[in-house]
Motif scaffolding. Sequence first.
Motif, mmCIF file in Angstrom:
data_model
loop_
_atom_site.group_PDB
_atom_site.id
_atom_site.type_symbol
_atom_site.label_atom_id
_atom_site.label_comp_id
_atom_site.label_asym_id
_atom_site.label_seq_id
_atom_site.Cartn_x
_atom_site.Cartn_y
_atom_site.Cartn_z
ATOM 1 N N TYR A 1 0.839 -1.197 0.000
ATOM 2 C CA TYR A 1 0.000 0.000 0.000
ATOM 3 C C TYR A 1 0.878 1.252 0.000
ATOM 4 N N HIS A 2 2.001 1.200 0.703
ATOM 5 C CA HIS A 2 2.880 2.367 0.790
ATOM 6 C C HIS A 2 3.557 2.627 -0.551
ATOM 7 N N GLN A 3 3.975 1.564 -1.242
ATOM 8 C CA GLN A 3 4.580 1.722 -2.562
ATOM 9 C C GLN A 3 3.584 2.382 -3.525
ATOM 10 N N ARG B 1 -11.557 -1.639 -7.593
ATOM 11 C CA ARG B 1 -11.413 -3.011 -8.116
ATOM 12 C C ARG B 1 -10.491 -3.056 -9.331
ATOM 13 N N GLU B 2 -10.672 -2.107 -10.248
ATOM 14 C CA GLU B 2 -9.830 -2.074 -11.447
ATOM 15 C C GLU B 2 -8.362 -1.871 -11.074
ATOM 16 N N LEU C 1 -2.820 -3.872 -10.515
ATOM 17 C CA LEU C 1 -1.596 -3.964 -9.724
ATOM 18 C C LEU C 1 -1.374 -5.342 -9.091
ATOM 19 N N GLY C 2 -2.383 -6.188 -9.182
ATOM 20 C CA GLY C 2 -2.256 -7.521 -8.601
ATOM 21 C C GLY C 2 -2.231 -7.506 -7.086
ATOM 22 N N CYS C 3 -3.059 -6.637 -6.510
ATOM 23 C CA CYS C 3 -3.131 -6.556 -5.048
ATOM 24 C C CYS C 3 -4.590 -6.614 -4.621
ATOM 25 N N SER C 4 -4.826 -6.509 -3.345
ATOM 26 C CA SER C 4 -6.189 -6.616 -2.842
ATOM 27 C C SER C 4 -6.942 -5.294 -2.952
ATOM 28 N N THR D 1 -6.182 -2.976 -0.078
ATOM 29 C CA THR D 1 -4.947 -2.200 -0.229
ATOM 30 C C THR D 1 -5.215 -0.912 -0.994
ATOM 31 N N VAL D 2 -5.910 -1.010 -2.121
ATOM 32 C CA VAL D 2 -6.200 0.171 -2.939
ATOM 33 C C VAL D 2 -7.154 1.103 -2.199
ATOM 34 N N ARG D 3 -8.141 0.552 -1.518
ATOM 35 C CA ARG D 3 -9.080 1.387 -0.752
ATOM 36 C C ARG D 3 -8.312 2.227 0.267
#
Length: 130
Positions: A16-18, A42-43, A48-51, A54-56
């Motif tokens: 998430y920090h990156q 979601r997109e 990014l291949g993460c959850s 994490t993006v939220r």
Amino acid sequence: MWLPIHLNESSAEPMYHQIEVQLRALIVSGQLTEGTLLPSIREMAQMLGCSVITVRRVYQDLETEGLLRTRQGTGTFVASVQKEDLGRQRTASVIEAVEAAVDAGMRVQLTRQEMEQIMARVLDERWKES
């Protein structure tokens, strides 16, 4: 929308920090301008291949900083940021990166002089490239 965000899965830095650091840099550098619609949570997670969580978190953190705004049912956009706030954000981004570099140097027990030499060398190399 494609965003030039690159993740290093072997990094000790949380994912998430990156993402947050790179997205903030795209905004404060002007590469993402006011009103730019970002991918949905979601997109972005899929790109990014993460959850999604994490993006939220990234979107919420940057919204708290005033760099993003979310409109229910419409999406997340780059916010209007005052010039003085942009300057502060740009400086804060660089300070954060330098602090991370210093922490990395200290973890491997580099001396202050060694770290200063590395910093000078990297600065010289980057300025030659630009």
